[in-house]
Design a protein around this motif. Structure first.
Motif, PDB file in Angstrom:
ATOM      1  N   LYS A  28       0.831  -1.206   0.000  1.00  0.00           N
ATOM      2  CA  LYS A  28       0.000   0.000   0.000  1.00  0.00           C
ATOM      3  C   LYS A  28       0.863   1.252   0.000  1.00  0.00           C
ATOM      4  CE  LYS A  28      -3.744   2.243   2.552  1.00  0.00           C
ATOM      5  NZ  LYS A  28      -4.659   2.146   3.741  1.00  0.00           N
ATOM      6  N   ARG A  29       1.960   1.231   0.784  1.00  0.00           N
ATOM      7  CA  ARG A  29       2.864   2.382   0.824  1.00  0.00           C
ATOM      8  C   ARG A  29       3.533   2.621  -0.520  1.00  0.00           C
ATOM      9  NH1 ARG A  29       8.254   2.967   2.262  1.00  0.00           N
ATOM     10  NH2 ARG A  29       8.412   0.833   3.050  1.00  0.00           N
ATOM     11  N   LEU A  30       3.750   1.535  -1.283  1.00  0.00           N
ATOM     12  CA  LEU A  30       4.376   1.671  -2.602  1.00  0.00           C
ATOM     13  C   LEU A  30       3.377   1.996  -3.704  1.00  0.00           C
ATOM     14  CD1 LEU A  30       6.925  -1.312  -2.458  1.00  0.00           C
ATOM     15  CD2 LEU A  30       7.355   1.126  -2.073  1.00  0.00           C
ATOM     16  N   GLY A  31       2.088   2.123  -3.356  1.00  0.00           N
ATOM     17  CA  GLY A  31       1.092   2.538  -4.332  1.00  0.00           C
ATOM     18  C   GLY A  31       0.424   1.420  -5.098  1.00  0.00           C
ATOM     19  N   MET A  32       0.454   0.194  -4.601  1.00  0.00           N
ATOM     20  CA  MET A  32      -0.180  -0.931  -5.288  1.00  0.00           C
ATOM     21  C   MET A  32      -1.669  -0.955  -4.975  1.00  0.00           C
ATOM     22  SD  MET A  32       2.620  -3.973  -4.713  1.00  0.00           S
ATOM     23  CE  MET A  32       1.573  -5.154  -5.542  1.00  0.00           C
ATOM     24  N   ASP A  33      -2.486  -1.216  -5.996  1.00  0.00           N
ATOM     25  CA  ASP A  33      -3.914  -1.381  -5.771  1.00  0.00           C
ATOM     26  C   ASP A  33      -4.232  -2.853  -5.520  1.00  0.00           C
ATOM     27  OD1 ASP A  33      -3.607  -2.539  -8.244  1.00  0.00           O
ATOM     28  OD2 ASP A  33      -4.714  -1.001  -9.344  1.00  0.00           O
ATOM     29  N   THR A  34      -5.509  -3.162  -5.344  1.00  0.00           N
ATOM     30  CA  THR A  34      -5.921  -4.523  -5.011  1.00  0.00           C
ATOM     31  C   THR A  34      -5.586  -5.504  -6.125  1.00  0.00           C
ATOM     32  OG1 THR A  34      -7.736  -3.591  -3.709  1.00  0.00           O
ATOM     33  CG2 THR A  34      -7.870  -5.928  -4.259  1.00  0.00           C
ATOM     34  N   VAL A  35      -5.782  -5.076  -7.361  1.00  0.00           N
ATOM     35  CA  VAL A  35      -5.502  -5.963  -8.497  1.00  0.00           C
ATOM     36  C   VAL A  35      -4.012  -6.291  -8.563  1.00  0.00           C
ATOM     37  CG1 VAL A  35      -5.590  -6.198 -11.010  1.00  0.00           C
ATOM     38  CG2 VAL A  35      -7.477  -5.097  -9.777  1.00  0.00           C
ATOM     39  N   MET A  36      -3.172  -5.276  -8.402  1.00  0.00           N
ATOM     40  CA  MET A  36      -1.736  -5.507  -8.448  1.00  0.00           C
ATOM     41  C   MET A  36      -1.271  -6.374  -7.276  1.00  0.00           C
ATOM     42  SD  MET A  36       0.938  -4.954 -10.273  1.00  0.00           S
ATOM     43  CE  MET A  36       0.398  -3.594 -11.313  1.00  0.00           C
ATOM     44  N   PHE A  37      -1.894  -6.190  -6.118  1.00  0.00           N
ATOM     45  CA  PHE A  37      -1.558  -7.029  -4.971  1.00  0.00           C
ATOM     46  C   PHE A  37      -1.929  -8.489  -5.247  1.00  0.00           C
ATOM     47  CE2 PHE A  37      -2.506  -8.903  -0.790  1.00  0.00           C
ATOM     48  CZ  PHE A  37      -1.292  -8.690  -0.150  1.00  0.00           C
ATOM     49  N   GLY A  38      -3.041  -8.708  -5.932  1.00  0.00           N
ATOM     50  CA  GLY A  38      -3.412 -10.071  -6.322  1.00  0.00           C
ATOM     51  C   GLY A  38      -2.390 -10.683  -7.268  1.00  0.00           C
ATOM     52  N   TYR A  39      -1.879  -9.867  -8.202  1.00  0.00           N
ATOM     53  CA  TYR A  39      -0.829 -10.360  -9.105  1.00  0.00           C
ATOM     54  C   TYR A  39       0.428 -10.758  -8.328  1.00  0.00           C
ATOM     55  CZ  TYR A  39      -3.556  -8.519 -13.023  1.00  0.00           C
ATOM     56  OH  TYR A  39      -4.534  -8.280 -13.944  1.00  0.00           O
ATOM     57  N   LEU A  40       0.737  -9.966  -7.289  1.00  0.00           N
ATOM     58  CA  LEU A  40       1.907 -10.275  -6.472  1.00  0.00           C
ATOM     59  C   LEU A  40       1.738 -11.620  -5.756  1.00  0.00           C
ATOM     60  CD1 LEU A  40       4.635  -9.342  -5.266  1.00  0.00           C
ATOM     61  CD2 LEU A  40       3.325  -8.227  -3.444  1.00  0.00           C
ATOM     62  N   GLN A  41       0.557 -11.866  -5.206  1.00  0.00           N
ATOM     63  CA  GLN A  41       0.296 -13.131  -4.526  1.00  0.00           C
ATOM     64  C   GLN A  41       0.332 -14.307  -5.505  1.00  0.00           C
ATOM     65  OE1 GLN A  41       0.960 -11.887  -1.605  1.00  0.00           O
ATOM     66  NE2 GLN A  41      -0.656 -13.058  -0.601  1.00  0.00           N
ATOM     67  N   THR A  42      -0.197 -14.090  -6.698  1.00  0.00           N
ATOM     68  CA  THR A  42      -0.175 -15.145  -7.715  1.00  0.00           C
ATOM     69  C   THR A  42       1.259 -15.448  -8.147  1.00  0.00           C
ATOM     70  OG1 THR A  42      -2.368 -14.467  -8.509  1.00  0.00           O
ATOM     71  CG2 THR A  42      -1.027 -15.817  -9.984  1.00  0.00           C
ATOM     72  N   THR A  43       2.068 -14.398  -8.276  1.00  0.00           N
ATOM     73  CA  THR A  43       3.472 -14.605  -8.637  1.00  0.00           C
ATOM     74  C   THR A  43       4.191 -15.442  -7.596  1.00  0.00           C
ATOM     75  OG1 THR A  43       3.521 -12.479  -9.793  1.00  0.00           O
ATOM     76  CG2 THR A  43       5.643 -13.425  -9.156  1.00  0.00           C
ATOM     77  N   PHE A  44       3.927 -15.133  -6.327  1.00  0.00           N
ATOM     78  CA  PHE A  44       4.531 -15.900  -5.242  1.00  0.00           C
ATOM     79  C   PHE A  44       4.109 -17.373  -5.310  1.00  0.00           C
ATOM     80  CE2 PHE A  44       4.075 -17.371  -0.744  1.00  0.00           C
ATOM     81  CZ  PHE A  44       5.422 -17.462  -0.457  1.00  0.00           C
ATOM     82  N   ALA A  45       2.840 -17.625  -5.580  1.00  0.00           N
ATOM     83  CA  ALA A  45       2.343 -19.005  -5.646  1.00  0.00           C
ATOM     84  C   ALA A  45       2.963 -19.759  -6.814  1.00  0.00           C
ATOM     85  CB  ALA A  45       0.822 -18.999  -5.759  1.00  0.00           C
ATOM     86  N   ILE A  46       3.105 -19.104  -7.956  1.00  0.00           N
ATOM     87  CA  ILE A  46       3.674 -19.774  -9.132  1.00  0.00           C
ATOM     88  C   ILE A  46       5.150 -20.107  -8.897  1.00  0.00           C
ATOM     89  CG2 ILE A  46       4.285 -19.454 -11.559  1.00  0.00           C
ATOM     90  CD1 ILE A  46       1.730 -17.848 -11.886  1.00  0.00           C
ATOM     91  N   ILE A  47       5.878 -19.173  -8.296  1.00  0.00           N
ATOM     92  CA  ILE A  47       7.297 -19.424  -8.016  1.00  0.00           C
ATOM     93  C   ILE A  47       7.451 -20.617  -7.080  1.00  0.00           C
ATOM     94  CG2 ILE A  47       9.324 -18.485  -6.843  1.00  0.00           C
ATOM     95  CD1 ILE A  47       8.600 -15.753  -7.976  1.00  0.00           C
TER      96      ILE A  47
END
Length: 470
Positions: free
Chosen positions: A112-131
């Protein structure tokens, strides 16, 4: 005199043969004394019987030289040593879980401090799961080849590097890059490998369940400590504390965990030395070809997918449907963590001893199915707290039973690789659940999660029930 002389010559020859079988020089060795005592009554044997005794003696020495891969001690000393290693593994798990949940609390505030919205945060979680999906099988294979100490150390070093990069993240791009080292951040999988190596098959489900107690304790401590550190010192400081904890974990592992925790027979050793590649795709296909392996993994994927969808959207439900503030949401998570600790550490082990894994598996799926129906019909937070009791029981019994079965149907040398494939199922579910959950929530509402879980798991229950009892 000739008879006595001939007998002594024969006896000396057999003793020398025994010493050569044991790789020693002829002389007064323990094996030579055993051979002399064993043959003291054979002075008048015929040539054929002497040859038979020579063959038996060579076999005796060959069996004496073939020891298990890790049989340092025997009897009570060995039991105490195994118990100490398991205790250290549980301490590692508490600290690993504490650090993980500290960084888990850091992630939403930092994004949130870096300016990520909910959609981008979801992409981050998905990236973590795929890795993690990609790294799970490779990590398991690594543990099979190089031992429990190396696997635990790699997991904790990967965790520490991930947390350091998270603390250093000053942009969204760096935050995404901080997820890359998590490809080998599989602390729970490594602990499961060690416990599997050191537990008997009859005690395996209970031993794996006790790891849930340690993980749940770390979850409670880490969530509370993470909130305190973030509010007082900021996100980066909390991430660095998690990294320090991971480093401490690594030092403890290097000091107290033996290099290898597997107890392999002599026949397993050539496999370890002849196939040293981590990227051995044929190995994974061979494991899937073992009768029952692919079927259990498929059942686990289908059964766990609806639960994964619900869990991925629970934070949204807590805020929008239950109207919970952050403080009360933390209390709810602590309540769920305590339930899981009790179910995994005490109840599931007791049920396994009473009715067995074979009978427990289908009924755990049925409980999960009925919990889905109750979830669809609930109307307030009190209902959900009641539902959490059978939900924790069903999920704990299902996961521990399938984990135990998967480690038993593969050779001891491949339990790590199979646990890696098992963890990949969880990563796969985490990678697709947010997308499915978001679609269902926007289109059909929260009740669709429960109905989906009820319908799919009811079908799986009938399939497994028929499969087992037929």
């Amino acid at each position: 005199l000739r008879l006595v002389s001939g007998s002594l010559v024969q006896r000396s020859a057999l003793v020398t043969l025994g010493q050569r079988c044991s790789g020693q020089r002829p002389g007064g060795s323990a094996y030579g004394s055993q051979a002399t005592a064993a043959l003291s009554s054979s002075d008048s044997c015929q040539s054929g019987r002497r040859l038979s005794r020579k063959s038996s003696l060579c076999k005796f020495h060959a069996e004496s030289e073939s020891s298990p891969y890790l049989d340092i001690m025997t009897g009570p000393q060995k039991d105490a040593r195994v118990g100490f290693i398991i205790l250290i593994t549980h301490i590692n798990m508490v600290l690993y879980s504490t650090c993980f949940w500290i960084q888990n609390g850091v992630m939403p505030y930092l994004s949130k401090r870096l300016g990520m919205d909910t959609v981008m945060f979801g992409y981050l979680q998905t990236t973590f799961a795929i890795i993690q999906l990609l790294g799970g099988p490779l990590f398991g294979r690594f543990g099979d080849l190089f031992g429990g100490r190396a696997a635990l150390s790699l997991a904790y070093l990967s965790s520490g590097l991930t947390y350091v990069l998270m603390g250093l993240s000053t942009s969204v791009s760096l935050l995404f890059l901080s997820r890359i080292p998590s490809v080998f951040m599989h602390g729970m999988q490594a602990a499961q490998m060690v416990v599997t190596d050191l537990s008997s098959e009859s005690e395996r489900a209970g031993a794996l369940g006790k790891l849930g107690i340690s993980y749940g304790l770390g979850m409670i401590v880490g969530s509370s400590a993470g909130g305190l550190l973030i509010s007082r010192y900021g996100e980066s400081f909390a991430a660095y504390i998690a990294a320090v904890g991971s480093l401490v974990n690594t030092i403890v592992v290097m000091k107290y965990i033996p290099e290898h925790t597997k107890s392999l027979t002599q026949e397993n050793k050539p496999e370890l030395t002849s196939s040293r590649s981590i990227f051995n795709v044929n190995k994974f296909f061979r494991l899937l070809s073992i009768p029952g392996a692919a079927e259990i993994l498929a059942i686990k994927t289908i059964t766990a997918l609806p639960m994964g969808v619900f869990q991925s959207m629970f934070s949204v439900l807590a805020m929008n449907y239950f109207k919970l503030e952050a403080e009360y949401n933390g209390y709810l998570m602590a309540y769920v963590g305590v339930l899981q600790m009790i179910m995994q550490g005490l109840v599931v082990g007791w049920l396994t001893e009473k009715i067995g894994e074979r009978n427990l598996l289908p009924w755990s799926i049925l409980v999960i199915s009925l919990v889905g129906l109750a979830t669809a019909l609930m109307s307030n937070i009190f209902h959900f707290c009641l539902i959490c009791i059978p939900m924790s029981l069903g999920i704990s019994a299902f996961y521990l039973t399938t984990n135990s079965i998967l480690t038993k149907i593969v050779p001891p040398a491949d339990t790590g690789a199979m646990l890696g494939m098992n963890m990949s199922v969880h990563s796969l579910i985490r990678s697709v659940s947010p997308t499915i959950g978001g679609f269902l929530y926007q289109s059909y509402g929260y009740a669709s999660f429960g109905y989906l879980q009820f319908a799919i798991n009811l079908l799986v229950f009938f399939y497994v029930f028929r499969k087992i009892y037929n």
